[in-house]
Design a protein around this motif. Sequence first.
Motif, PDB file in Angstrom:
ATOM      1  N   PRO A 162       6.865  -1.738  -4.469  1.00 48.06           N
ATOM      2  CA  PRO A 162       6.691  -0.402  -3.885  1.00 48.06           C
ATOM      3  C   PRO A 162       5.224  -0.007  -3.708  1.00 48.06           C
ATOM      4  O   PRO A 162       4.863   0.593  -2.680  1.00 48.06           O
ATOM      5  N   ALA A 163       4.383  -0.350  -4.671  1.00 50.69           N
ATOM      6  CA  ALA A 163       2.956  -0.024  -4.554  1.00 50.69           C
ATOM      7  C   ALA A 163       2.317  -0.798  -3.407  1.00 50.69           C
ATOM      8  O   ALA A 163       1.425  -0.278  -2.713  1.00 50.69           O
ATOM      9  N   MET A 164       2.756  -2.046  -3.182  1.00 53.39           N
ATOM     10  CA  MET A 164       2.199  -2.834  -2.088  1.00 53.39           C
ATOM     11  C   MET A 164       2.629  -2.265  -0.738  1.00 53.39           C
ATOM     12  O   MET A 164       1.831  -2.211   0.204  1.00 53.39           O
ATOM     13  N   VAL A 165       3.872  -1.829  -0.641  1.00 56.90           N
ATOM     14  CA  VAL A 165       4.369  -1.223   0.603  1.00 56.90           C
ATOM     15  C   VAL A 165       3.582   0.052   0.915  1.00 56.90           C
ATOM     16  O   VAL A 165       3.171   0.293   2.055  1.00 56.90           O
ATOM     17  N   ILE A 168       0.093  -0.851   2.195  1.00 58.02           N
ATOM     18  CA  ILE A 168       0.095  -1.365   3.566  1.00 58.02           C
ATOM     19  C   ILE A 168       0.076  -0.217   4.575  1.00 58.02           C
ATOM     20  O   ILE A 168      -0.559  -0.301   5.631  1.00 58.02           O
ATOM     21  N   GLY A 169       0.746   0.875   4.256  1.00 65.13           N
ATOM     22  CA  GLY A 169       0.806   2.014   5.165  1.00 65.13           C
ATOM     23  C   GLY A 169      -0.291   3.037   4.937  1.00 65.13           C
ATOM     24  O   GLY A 169      -0.277   4.102   5.558  1.00 65.13           O
ATOM     25  N   SER A 170      -1.254   2.718   4.090  1.00 64.15           N
ATOM     26  CA  SER A 170      -2.331   3.664   3.773  1.00 64.15           C
ATOM     27  C   SER A 170      -3.540   3.455   4.676  1.00 64.15           C
ATOM     28  O   SER A 170      -3.513   2.664   5.621  1.00 64.15           O
ATOM     29  N   ARG A 171      -4.639   4.153   4.355  1.00 62.03           N
ATOM     30  CA  ARG A 171      -5.882   4.034   5.126  1.00 62.03           C
ATOM     31  C   ARG A 171      -6.881   3.107   4.441  1.00 62.03           C
ATOM     32  O   ARG A 171      -8.074   3.150   4.736  1.00 62.03           O
ATOM     33  N   LEU A 172      -6.414   2.263   3.579  1.00 65.69           N
ATOM     34  CA  LEU A 172      -7.289   1.297   2.937  1.00 65.69           C
ATOM     35  C   LEU A 172      -7.854   0.334   3.980  1.00 65.69           C
ATOM     36  O   LEU A 172      -7.285   0.178   5.063  1.00 65.69           O
TER      37      LEU A 172
END
Length: 245
Positions: A162-165, A168-172
């Motif tokens: 869940p943290a990886m998902v 992936i959808g963040s602004r990193l």
Amino acid sequence: MIAILQWTTLAVCGLVALARIPSAVRGENRSLFGIFALMTLAILLSIEAPYVAIDQALGGINLANLLLRFVIFGAIFFLGIRIAKGFGAAGTYRLITGRPGILVLLILSALVVAVFFLMDTEGSSAGLSTVYAKDDRHMLLVEYYGAAGRAYPAFVGVALIPAMVKAIGSRLPVLVKVAALLLGVGGAAIGLSLLFPFIPADWGAMRFVVNYTAVLCYIVGLALIWIGKVRQRKPLAGTASFTEK
């Protein structure tokens, strides 16, 4: 093909571990070097020739396989901590390091040891193939032993998804999101390893593909985060913990 995959994975992991030595000597994030070193040892112990050589030195009763299980447990525990902290997954971090996670680790460790000593383990062979072939009882015990050994890595790997998902959808930065994707694929692959008992005998090679896919995804994912840090010369947002001592 399987041998090429094994030795290639060993080479990649070993080279990454070697590349981390200068930073570890300077005291920079030694835990990350420790993860790569443990993963390198785990891969080495999973390859037939070095496995047999090491096990023969330990008495020829497959103690090397028991060692392999705990090397994997250690690597996945510290890897889970690094990833959870690095991506700010406080809930996952508490799950892995808190009472539930430690209890799961202790129970599965005890099961691995108990089942191992229920078997006649004489005869060095990677994957306990010699033990598996002895009789129906040993065949079943080897399956139980393998299931217990895969359960903890699967627990940690799936907990991190869940943290990886979310990452992936963040602004990193793109490099970090690619790393998150690889780490998520690695966790999913480890989770799929729980289905190994249901894989038809003709598809036995799939076990190797799934296992080494997980390892390569974790190695490359962590390496990408490290490379991103080196390139930017400052902590990446949401990944500072990977650069801590």
